[in-house]
Enzyme design. Structure first.
Site, PDB file in Angstrom:
ATOM      1  N   LYS A 181       0.864  -1.185   0.000  1.00 56.49           N
ATOM      2  CA  LYS A 181       0.000   0.000   0.000  1.00 56.49           C
ATOM      3  C   LYS A 181       0.900   1.235   0.000  1.00 56.49           C
ATOM      4  O   LYS A 181       1.801   1.345   0.838  1.00 56.49           O
ATOM      5  CB  LYS A 181      -0.901  -0.005   1.230  1.00 56.49           C
ATOM      6  N   ASP A 206      -0.268  -0.308  -4.539  1.00 56.94           N
ATOM      7  CA  ASP A 206      -1.687   0.075  -4.534  1.00 56.94           C
ATOM      8  C   ASP A 206      -1.882   1.368  -3.761  1.00 56.94           C
ATOM      9  O   ASP A 206      -1.610   1.440  -2.568  1.00 56.94           O
ATOM     10  CB  ASP A 206      -2.519  -1.050  -3.897  1.00 56.94           C
ATOM     11  N   GLU A 231      -1.383   0.321  -8.925  1.00 55.60           N
ATOM     12  CA  GLU A 231      -2.834   0.098  -8.809  1.00 55.60           C
ATOM     13  C   GLU A 231      -3.552   1.345  -8.322  1.00 55.60           C
ATOM     14  O   GLU A 231      -3.184   1.931  -7.307  1.00 55.60           O
ATOM     15  CB  GLU A 231      -3.101  -1.074  -7.857  1.00 55.60           C
ATOM     16  N   ASP A 256      -8.779  -0.772  -9.895  1.00 50.01           N
ATOM     17  CA  ASP A 256      -9.561  -1.462  -8.868  1.00 50.01           C
ATOM     18  C   ASP A 256     -10.882  -0.708  -8.715  1.00 50.01           C
ATOM     19  O   ASP A 256     -11.866  -0.991  -9.407  1.00 50.01           O
ATOM     20  CB  ASP A 256      -8.726  -1.482  -7.569  1.00 50.01           C
ATOM     21  N   LYS A 280     -12.811  -7.315  -8.245  1.00 49.54           N
ATOM     22  CA  LYS A 280     -13.382  -7.744  -6.962  1.00 49.54           C
ATOM     23  C   LYS A 280     -14.837  -8.099  -7.214  1.00 49.54           C
ATOM     24  O   LYS A 280     -15.631  -7.260  -7.663  1.00 49.54           O
ATOM     25  CB  LYS A 280     -13.238  -6.641  -5.917  1.00 49.54           C
TER      26      LYS A 280
HETATM   27 MG    MG Z   1      -6.783  -1.857  -4.492  1.00 50.19          MG
END
Ligand code: MG
Length: 387
Positions: A181, A206, A231, A256, A280
């Site tokens: 992250k 991300d 991301e 995403d 997702k």
């Molecule tokens: Mg993500």
């Protein structure tokens, strides 16, 4: 060879005669995490899990709503999903025989948005169908792959040393990609250290949409940490900015939050806004939409992987079934369950079956049952809606 969409249409079309949903249970369960999970949205130390059970034809199917407690990742929350399912989606499907999966989709379609709420219901329906047909969910949806490579997603860690130690540990277990992250001020130094310590590992950085157009130059410099994938650097609606960044990067941008339906996929392709999708299942309204997106991305040469929202075992086994589709070409975020939760609510937790590999369970539906004792221990609230 048939595409997963064709398989789905064929196998799911024939719902057992007069499948009537007789009872819907909405249950929230608070599961403590092994350790706090931090992203650019903040830090959590437990996860409020929202499960949906559909009863019909003498079986029960379970689904999971991936919404969080706060509207940070998306506008949906556990609270909005409870309201939408209880007051709108449940009355639309209770009592009247369901013809097929498209009939279910049509009944949910009039209600705008709320993909996570819809996915919870659709996933429970898919699990129920697979159980009634005595098939695994993976078989029902046209999955073709047996073993799934997994990556690991690490939240923002207290220190760089801590992070490097973690990366080392997961790579030793065979995890095939590391997701880190990042956020403004916590990117270059972090990536430089990880790249120095692990020269070859694929890094998925991300940002959860944490950057703005002002950070463009900074993001372009991240190319030098290849192999790297960036991301969701900008917020979900920042299509033109995403396209400008992708045009300047040799690394793929991966979307995403931006991709919630097929229209978003078409927009991404037309604008060349990204070269990869983190799909997702909960974010796009369930498995049927996931398969459509999967097939479209396959045609367009866009690889996808399946992301996670820190689901319980129910959502994670669902995700693993979707990972068996042929275009899920990158390691997915479906690693072992004990990474996240102290106790598991399903009888069969996800475990690695080889270095960095998981595989679906052979049983019907998601292949496992809920553990009643663990469910009882952590249940916050149960609502039952019946005819
Ligand atoms: Mg993500």
């Amino acid at each position: 060879m048939q595409t997963p969409s064709e398989v789905l249409n064929k196998t799911v079309a024939a719902v057992p005669d007069r499948l009537v949903i007789e009872r819907i249970e909405l249950r929230t369960v608070r599961l403590p995490l092994n350790e706090p999970f931090e992203t650019s949205f903040g830090r959590i130390d437990s996860r409020l899990i929202f499960l949906v059970a559909l009863n019909g034809g003498g079986e029960t199917g379970w689904g999971e709503v991936v919404a969080a407690e706060e509207p940070l990742y998306s506008y949906e929350t556990v609270g909005t999903a409870l309201h939408v399912i209880r007051d709108y989606l449940a009355p639309a499907i209770l009592g009247e025989p369901l013809r097929d999966i498209s009939d279910l989709a049509q009944r949910l379609a009039p209600f705008r948005g709320h993909n996570m709420a819809k996915a919870g219901v659709e996933l429970a329906f898919m699990d129920l169908l697979a159980r009634l047909k005595c098939q695994s969910l993976s078989t029902l949806i046209g999955g073709t792959r047996e073993r799934i490579p997994v990556g690991v997603s690490l939240g923002i860690q207290p220190s760089l040393d801590h992070l490097l130690e973690r990366v080392d540990r997961y790579l030793a277990l065979g995890y095939q990609r590391i997701k880190l992250k990042i956020k403004p001020g916590w990117d270059k130094e972090l990536l430089a250290e990880v790249r120095k310590a692990f020269p070859k590992v694929i890094i998925l950085a991300d940002a959860n949409g944490g950057y703005t157009v002002k950070d463009m130059e900074q993001l372009v410099t991240l190319d030098k940490f290849e192999p790297i994938i960036i991301e969701q650097p900008f917020p979900s609606g920042a299509w033109l900015t995403l396209a400008k960044l992708q045009a300047r990067l040799s690394a793929p941008v991966c979307l995403d939050e931006s991709v919630t339906d097929m229209d978003d996929v078409e927009l991404m392709l037309q604008l060349k806004a990204a070269r990869m999708v983190n799909l997702k299942v909960g974010r796009v309204g369930g498995i049927a939409n996931s398969i459509r997106i999967h097939d479209r991305c396959k045609d367009a040469g866009i690889p996808i992987f399946i992301g996670s929202k820190i689901e319980s075992g129910v959502g994670r086994w669902m995700n693993i079934a979707v990972c068996t589709l042929p275009n899920v070409l990158y390691p997915s975020d479906v690693g072992a369950s004990e990474r996240y939760f102290i106790e598991q609510i399903v009888r069969d937790p996800i475990t690695l079956v080889g270095p960095g590999l998981v595989q679906p369970l052979p049983g019907t539906g998601i292949g496992t049952e809920l553990d009643p004792a663990v469910m009882l221990k952590y249940t916050i609230q149960t609502e039952v809606i019946s005819r």
